[in-house]
Design a protein around this motif. Structure first.
Motif, PDB file in Angstrom:
ATOM      1  N   ASN A  83       0.577  -1.448   0.109  1.00 45.90           N
ATOM      2  CA  ASN A  83      -0.631   0.119  -0.044  1.00 45.90           C
ATOM      3  C   ASN A  83       1.017   1.142  -0.076  1.00 45.90           C
ATOM      4  N   SER A  84       0.651   2.274  -0.341  1.00 41.79           N
ATOM      5  CA  SER A  84       0.838   3.931  -0.522  1.00 41.79           C
ATOM      6  C   SER A  84       2.192   3.405  -1.315  1.00 41.79           C
ATOM      7  N   LEU A  85       2.225   2.951  -2.593  1.00 43.63           N
ATOM      8  CA  LEU A  85       3.315   2.799  -3.152  1.00 43.63           C
ATOM      9  C   LEU A  85       3.905   4.050  -3.692  1.00 43.63           C
ATOM     10  N   GLN A  86       5.388   3.651  -3.253  1.00 47.53           N
ATOM     11  CA  GLN A  86       6.158   5.203  -3.715  1.00 47.53           C
ATOM     12  C   GLN A  86       6.964   4.991  -5.202  1.00 47.53           C
ATOM     13  N   PRO A  87       7.174   5.699  -5.952  1.00 44.37           N
ATOM     14  CA  PRO A  87       8.620   5.686  -6.976  1.00 44.37           C
ATOM     15  C   PRO A  87       9.405   5.072  -6.612  1.00 44.37           C
ATOM     16  N   GLU A  88      10.100   4.988  -5.246  1.00 45.39           N
ATOM     17  CA  GLU A  88      11.354   4.885  -4.980  1.00 45.39           C
ATOM     18  C   GLU A  88      10.691   2.928  -4.666  1.00 45.39           C
ATOM     19  N   ASP A  89       9.810   2.451  -4.761  1.00 44.80           N
ATOM     20  CA  ASP A  89       9.473   0.931  -4.417  1.00 44.80           C
ATOM     21  C   ASP A  89       9.683  -0.146  -5.965  1.00 44.80           C
ATOM     22  N   THR A  90       9.965   1.180  -7.193  1.00 47.20           N
ATOM     23  CA  THR A  90      10.039   0.717  -8.353  1.00 47.20           C
ATOM     24  C   THR A  90      11.224  -0.583  -8.197  1.00 47.20           C
ATOM     25  N   ALA A  91      10.403  -1.740  -9.006  1.00 48.65           N
ATOM     26  CA  ALA A  91      11.516  -3.068  -9.020  1.00 48.65           C
ATOM     27  C   ALA A  91      11.043  -4.506  -9.078  1.00 48.65           C
ATOM     28  N   VAL A  92      11.892  -5.261  -9.054  1.00 38.34           N
ATOM     29  CA  VAL A  92      11.908  -6.445 -10.036  1.00 38.34           C
ATOM     30  C   VAL A  92      11.181  -7.056  -8.231  1.00 38.34           C
ATOM     31  N   TYR A  93      10.434  -7.800  -8.171  1.00 37.31           N
ATOM     32  CA  TYR A  93      10.152  -8.213  -7.359  1.00 37.31           C
ATOM     33  C   TYR A  93       9.923  -9.782  -7.102  1.00 37.31           C
ATOM     34  N   TYR A  94      10.529 -10.576  -6.142  1.00 39.95           N
ATOM     35  CA  TYR A  94      10.886 -11.755  -6.352  1.00 39.95           C
ATOM     36  C   TYR A  94      10.419 -11.916  -4.407  1.00 39.95           C
ATOM     37  N   CYS A  95      10.307 -13.848  -4.515  1.00 36.71           N
ATOM     38  CA  CYS A  95      10.304 -14.571  -3.320  1.00 36.71           C
ATOM     39  C   CYS A  95      11.649 -15.625  -3.337  1.00 36.71           C
ATOM     40  N   ASN A  96      11.588 -15.801  -2.098  1.00 36.08           N
ATOM     41  CA  ASN A  96      12.629 -17.092  -2.011  1.00 36.08           C
ATOM     42  C   ASN A  96      12.661 -17.304  -0.116  1.00 36.08           C
ATOM     43  N   ALA A  97      12.986 -18.145  -0.317  1.00 38.56           N
ATOM     44  CA  ALA A  97      13.617 -18.696   1.708  1.00 38.56           C
ATOM     45  C   ALA A  97      14.183 -17.608   1.887  1.00 38.56           C
ATOM     46  N   LEU A  98      14.963 -17.581   2.983  1.00 38.14           N
ATOM     47  CA  LEU A  98      16.090 -16.344   3.606  1.00 38.14           C
ATOM     48  C   LEU A  98      16.218 -17.327   5.192  1.00 38.14           C
ATOM     49  N   PRO A  99      17.667 -17.560   4.500  1.00 32.90           N
ATOM     50  CA  PRO A  99      18.226 -17.055   3.424  1.00 32.90           C
ATOM     51  C   PRO A  99      17.854 -17.897   2.355  1.00 32.90           C
ATOM     52  N   ALA A 100      17.948 -17.590   0.472  1.00 31.97           N
ATOM     53  CA  ALA A 100      17.625 -17.577  -0.803  1.00 31.97           C
ATOM     54  C   ALA A 100      18.534 -19.396  -0.270  1.00 31.97           C
ATOM     55  N   ARG A 101      17.543 -19.885  -0.575  1.00 33.46           N
ATOM     56  CA  ARG A 101      18.053 -20.998  -1.308  1.00 33.46           C
ATOM     57  C   ARG A 101      17.931 -21.889  -3.113  1.00 33.46           C
ATOM     58  N   LEU A 102      16.371 -21.525  -2.660  1.00 28.41           N
ATOM     59  CA  LEU A 102      15.826 -21.595  -4.321  1.00 28.41           C
ATOM     60  C   LEU A 102      15.851 -21.045  -5.125  1.00 28.41           C
ATOM     61  N   GLU A 103      15.822 -21.356  -6.264  1.00 25.18           N
ATOM     62  CA  GLU A 103      16.131 -21.312  -7.586  1.00 25.18           C
ATOM     63  C   GLU A 103      15.484 -20.272  -7.840  1.00 25.18           C
ATOM     64  N   TRP A 104      15.236 -18.982  -8.237  1.00 25.42           N
ATOM     65  CA  TRP A 104      15.136 -18.086  -8.383  1.00 25.42           C
ATOM     66  C   TRP A 104      13.642 -17.772  -9.373  1.00 25.42           C
ATOM     67  N   GLY A 105      12.812 -17.199  -9.257  1.00 27.76           N
ATOM     68  CA  GLY A 105      11.967 -17.167 -10.105  1.00 27.76           C
ATOM     69  C   GLY A 105      12.033 -16.354 -11.261  1.00 27.76           C
ATOM     70  N   GLN A 106      11.071 -16.099 -12.124  1.00 30.64           N
ATOM     71  CA  GLN A 106      11.048 -14.711 -13.096  1.00 30.64           C
ATOM     72  C   GLN A 106      10.931 -13.221 -12.170  1.00 30.64           C
ATOM     73  N   GLY A 107      10.402 -13.308 -11.273  1.00 27.19           N
ATOM     74  CA  GLY A 107      10.850 -12.274 -10.407  1.00 27.19           C
ATOM     75  C   GLY A 107       8.734 -11.843 -11.219  1.00 27.19           C
ATOM     76  N   THR A 108       8.612 -10.718 -11.137  1.00 29.03           N
ATOM     77  CA  THR A 108       6.986  -9.859 -11.348  1.00 29.03           C
ATOM     78  C   THR A 108       7.553  -8.022 -11.197  1.00 29.03           C
ATOM     79  N   GLN A 109       7.273  -7.287 -12.143  1.00 23.44           N
ATOM     80  CA  GLN A 109       7.857  -6.184 -12.313  1.00 23.44           C
ATOM     81  C   GLN A 109       6.674  -4.904 -11.788  1.00 23.44           C
ATOM     82  N   VAL A 110       6.848  -3.842 -10.304  1.00 19.51           N
ATOM     83  CA  VAL A 110       6.553  -3.102 -10.740  1.00 19.51           C
ATOM     84  C   VAL A 110       6.777  -2.100 -10.537  1.00 19.51           C
ATOM     85  N   SER A 111       6.078  -1.439 -11.336  1.00 19.25           N
ATOM     86  CA  SER A 111       6.873   0.554 -11.694  1.00 19.25           C
ATOM     87  C   SER A 111       5.696   1.249 -11.076  1.00 19.25           C
ATOM     88  N   VAL A 112       6.469   2.143  -9.598  1.00 18.62           N
ATOM     89  CA  VAL A 112       4.909   3.303  -9.478  1.00 18.62           C
ATOM     90  C   VAL A 112       5.333   4.020 -10.210  1.00 18.62           C
TER      91      VAL A 112
END
Length: 114
Positions: A83-112
């Motif tokens: 919510n309340s997205l700002q231009p600085e939130d613009t990025a490709v968003y990914y999920c993974n375990a923490l620490p990251a140990r799964l193969e990365w997906g393609q991500g989803t682009q968020v543009s504000v």
């Protein structure tokens, strides 16, 4: 190997909202900590939100109070309500375990942007 597929990104105006989903091809129940990461142009990938198997959450300071992470182990899915997205939130968003140990997906682009 669990495959991750992120979705829900898009172009929104400042102040807008998006809900991201991360669907795993296998069980995430054994992943104690799952997280959302993002990578902005020219920057390193960073985690922004994490959630434990018990439901405890953590956020990077820049998104606290605006983003909410949740998980549904029965559906092998992790969500990020933004919510309340700002231009600085613009990025490709990914999920993974923490620490990251799964193969990365393609991500989803968020543009504000206005």
């Amino acid at each position: 190997q669990v495959q991750l597929v992120e979705s829900g990104g898009g172009l929104v105006q400042p102040g807008g909202s998006l809900r991201l989903s991360c669907a795993a091809s296998g069980s995430i129940r054994s992943m104690n900590v799952m997280g959302w990461y993002r990578q902005a142009p020219g920057k390193q990938r960073e985690w922004v939100a994490v959630i434990t198997s018990g439901g405890s959450t953590g956020y990077v300071d820049s998104v606290k109070g605006r983003f909410t992470i949740s998980r549904d182990n029965a559906k092998n899915t992790v969500y990020l309500q933004m919510n309340s997205l700002q231009p600085e939130d613009t990025a490709v968003y990914y999920c993974n375990a923490l620490p990251a140990r799964l193969e990365w997906g393609q991500g989803t682009q968020v543009s504000v942007s206005s």
